[in-house]
Design a protein around this motif. Structure first.
Motif, PDB file in Angstrom:
ATOM      1  N   VAL A 340     -61.225  85.379  33.329  1.00 12.35           N
ATOM      2  CA  VAL A 340     -60.419  85.775  34.492  1.00 12.35           C
ATOM      3  C   VAL A 340     -59.658  84.571  35.041  1.00 12.35           C
ATOM      4  CG1 VAL A 340     -60.558  86.626  36.870  1.00 12.35           C
ATOM      5  CG2 VAL A 340     -61.853  87.757  35.070  1.00 12.35           C
ATOM      6  N   THR A 342     -58.457  82.081  33.333  1.00 15.98           N
ATOM      7  CA  THR A 342     -57.289  81.910  32.455  1.00 15.98           C
ATOM      8  C   THR A 342     -56.228  82.965  32.756  1.00 15.98           C
ATOM      9  OG1 THR A 342     -58.642  80.948  30.718  1.00 15.98           O
ATOM     10  CG2 THR A 342     -56.525  81.883  30.046  1.00 15.98           C
ATOM     11  N   LEU A 343     -56.697  84.198  32.907  1.00 14.35           N
ATOM     12  CA  LEU A 343     -55.785  85.307  33.200  1.00 14.35           C
ATOM     13  C   LEU A 343     -55.011  85.040  34.495  1.00 14.35           C
ATOM     14  CD1 LEU A 343     -55.093  88.304  32.345  1.00 14.35           C
ATOM     15  CD2 LEU A 343     -56.872  89.002  33.950  1.00 14.35           C
ATOM     16  N   ARG A 346     -52.468  82.198  34.264  1.00 12.39           N
ATOM     17  CA  ARG A 346     -51.233  82.626  33.581  1.00 12.39           C
ATOM     18  C   ARG A 346     -50.384  83.522  34.482  1.00 12.39           C
ATOM     19  NH1 ARG A 346     -53.274  83.614  27.320  1.00 12.39           N
ATOM     20  NH2 ARG A 346     -53.913  81.460  27.000  1.00 12.39           N
TER      21      ARG A 346
ATOM     22  N   LEU B  52     -57.691  87.793  25.437  1.00 10.42           N
ATOM     23  CA  LEU B  52     -57.585  86.516  26.112  1.00 10.42           C
ATOM     24  C   LEU B  52     -58.860  85.686  25.950  1.00 10.42           C
ATOM     25  CD1 LEU B  52     -55.614  85.027  28.081  1.00 10.42           C
ATOM     26  CD2 LEU B  52     -57.046  85.919  29.911  1.00 10.42           C
ATOM     27  N   PRO B  64     -51.169  76.517  33.177  1.00  8.68           N
ATOM     28  CA  PRO B  64     -51.740  76.661  31.830  1.00  8.68           C
ATOM     29  C   PRO B  64     -50.731  76.249  30.770  1.00  8.68           C
ATOM     30  CG  PRO B  64     -51.263  78.810  32.812  1.00  8.68           C
ATOM     31  CD  PRO B  64     -51.089  77.794  33.886  1.00  8.68           C
TER      32      PRO B  64
END
Lengths: 461, 67
Positions: A340, A342-343, A346, B52, B64
């Motif tokens: 989450v 990382t999500l 992004r 992911l 990122p």
């Protein structure tokens, strides 16, 4: 408004000392006397050390904060004092010891004088500040209300004008919640931009940062510049694009909070010639939980069954229960929390291609009672911790900077707006905060709680 | 089995597995924490982030690397 030097903004205190208009030694003495007088009502400062403070003043270099008294949260070691983390026992991988923490060095090198240690929510594990080894800090706007946490003491100290600036730490909103409850401006810097050396979680935590709490954005800029070791240039925030999210973070708030924040956003748009943009940013609630899970599991290195069997009996039952519950958190949830993260990183990167700032209420309701930190929201009654984390956690989860600033009063208690920006755009947050101060005539940053309006006895200088 | 019973079982079983004792107050705190967190944890576990994978050693001071 009083013209006593202690009531000046941080930057004006520094300028007055530099110009020889105020004697730093007299300022230090006056600040210690004010702490003696006002602190019992708020329990913001848990320890002073006048001799150490005078030594710092005697050795202070000609820095931007030379001679200015400040408070530092009980989260940072000092050369003469180990941090206690607001607890009878600090559960960490290594035992706390006195030392030169990064924030201490930054303050010393800027010439500041550390006057005392600020109270904090026990083990940093709450957004209310109503639990501490030292007893709860109290909100200067109403001593029966929570000051916010975990940087409760730094916020209460600045709000009560014991000092004009304080250094806190923010792992899941812990600078911004108390700033909101106490009517201050509090900056959570971009991850890694402010010093963390000496913190017991340095090198372990991917969430915690040090940062300033002050009355207004210009003071935050000065103190943050000292902490960062670089000057944060001022701009105008002209044409700023402000993203609004339709989610519980903006909708499940009290009507007064919603109205004050919407009015502030409109004023900011008008002041900057900016633009309001509705943006999609789903999954904020799972993101908040992800932040809590990551923050909790990063602290597990110091936990073991044998350690839990011998907890200091003076730890609160809440801390003991929560420490034991942490051991039961499923690893799969922590792995999912990192997905989450990382999500959301992004998604935020994409959102910040279209807007410069995200805006929502810092907390959905004003400071709750110390004895029952619950908030009444359109969705029902929630613990303040449950409700507050919705708006505060995303910045820590993603590493982005955020600021809380006062935008109103509800029943005599501060209401606050939260602005969040792209990585490294800490300056823009302060620019926008200053623009909003201009727009509302500095009405809210100059509002004082009753305790801070008390006249200074003449003998205090 | 009721949800409350399951929570009690989860906590008790976890504590026994680790050999951790807890008094009644601590158990009450753990029960309240469980009631607050567990539904959200289950929802998190059900969240489908697709293919992911977590960023390896993300630099949180920066966006990122792969947008």
């Amino acid at each position: 408004m009083s013209t006593h030097p202690l009531d000046l903004p941080l930057r004006a205190q520094a300028a007055a000392i530099a110009a020889g208009e105020v004697d730093a030694g007299e300022m230090l003495t006056a600040a210690l006397k004010r702490i003696e007088r006002r602190n019992p009502a708020v329990n913001a400062v848990v320890e002073t050390f006048p001799e150490r403070s005078r030594e710092m003043l005697a050795a202070a270099p000609e820095g931007p904060l030379r001679g200015v008294p400040v408070v530092i949260k009980d989260e940072w070691p000092l050369p003469w004092r180990a941090q206690r983390f607001g607890a009878a026992e600090l559960i960490a991988a290594t035992d706390p010891t006195p030392g030169e923490s990064g924030p201490y060095r930054a303050l010393r090198d800027a010439g500041a004088v550390i006057l005392g240690v600020g109270n904090m929510h026990e083990l940093g594990s709450g957004s209310t500040g109503n639990v501490s080894f030292y007893g709860p800090a109290r909100n200067p706007w109403d001593p029966e209300r929570c000051p916010g946490g975990s940087s409760s003491g730094p916020a209460a100290a600045v709000s009560a004008r014991l000092v004009a600036g304080a250094v806190g730490a923010d792992g899941v909103g812990s600078i911004r919640y108390p700033a909101a409850y106490c009517g201050l401006t509090g900056l959570k810097p971009t991850f890694g931009r402010s010093p963390m050396a000496g913190h017991h979680m340095d090198g372990i935590s991917t969430m915690i940062v040090s940062g300033p709490l002050c009355a207004d954005a210009a003071d935050c800029r000065l103190l943050a510049s000292a902490l960062f070791g670089e000057e944060l240039a001022a701009g105008t925030a002209g044409g700023v694009r402000i993203g609004i999210v339709r989610d519980s973070v903006t909708d499940d708030v009290t009507p007064t909070v919603r109205d004050a924040c919407e009015e502030a956003i409109r004023a900011l748009v008008a002041e900057t010639g900016g633009e309001l943009v509705e943006v999609e940013l789903p999954d904020l609630e799972p993101a908040a939980l992800a932040a809590v899970l990551i923050a909790n599991t990063e602290g597990l290195a110091g936990l073991s069954p044998s350690r839990l069997a011998s907890l200091d009996p003076e730890l609160s039952p809440i801390a003991r229960g929560l420490l034991k519950y942490r051991m039961l958190l499923p690893a799969a949830a922590t792995v999912k929390a990192h997905q989450v993260r990382t999500l959301m990183r992004r998604r935020l990167a994409a959102v910040f291609n279209g807007v410069d700032l995200l805006a929502w209420p810092t907390v959905p309701a004003v400071a709750p009672p110390l004895q029952a930190p619950l908030v009444e929201l359109p969705s029902g009654t929630l613990t303040a911790d449950q409700a507050n984390v919705r708006g505060g956690a995303l910045a820590n989860l993603t590493g982005t900077p955020a600021v809380s600033l006062p935008v109103g009063l509800d029943g005599g208690l501060p209401v606050a707006l939260h602005l969040q920006a792209r990585w490294g755009r800490d300056e823009l947050l302060l620019d926008a905060a200053e623009a909003l101060e201009r727009a509302n005539g500095r009405r809210w940053v100059e509002a004082l709680p009753p305790l801070a309006r008390e006249a200074e006895p003449t003998e205090a200088g | 089995m009721e949800a409350g019973d399951r929570a009690e079982d989860f906590i008790q079983a976890g504590l026994v597995s680790f050999g951790i004792a807890a008094d009644e107050t601590e158990l009450a705190v753990m029960g309240a924490a469980h009631a607050m967190f567990w539904p959200a944890i289950l929802a998190l576990l059900d969240l489908d982030p697709g293919e992911l994978a977590p960023e390896p050693s993300p630099d949180l001071s920066l966006p990122p690397a792969t947008p």
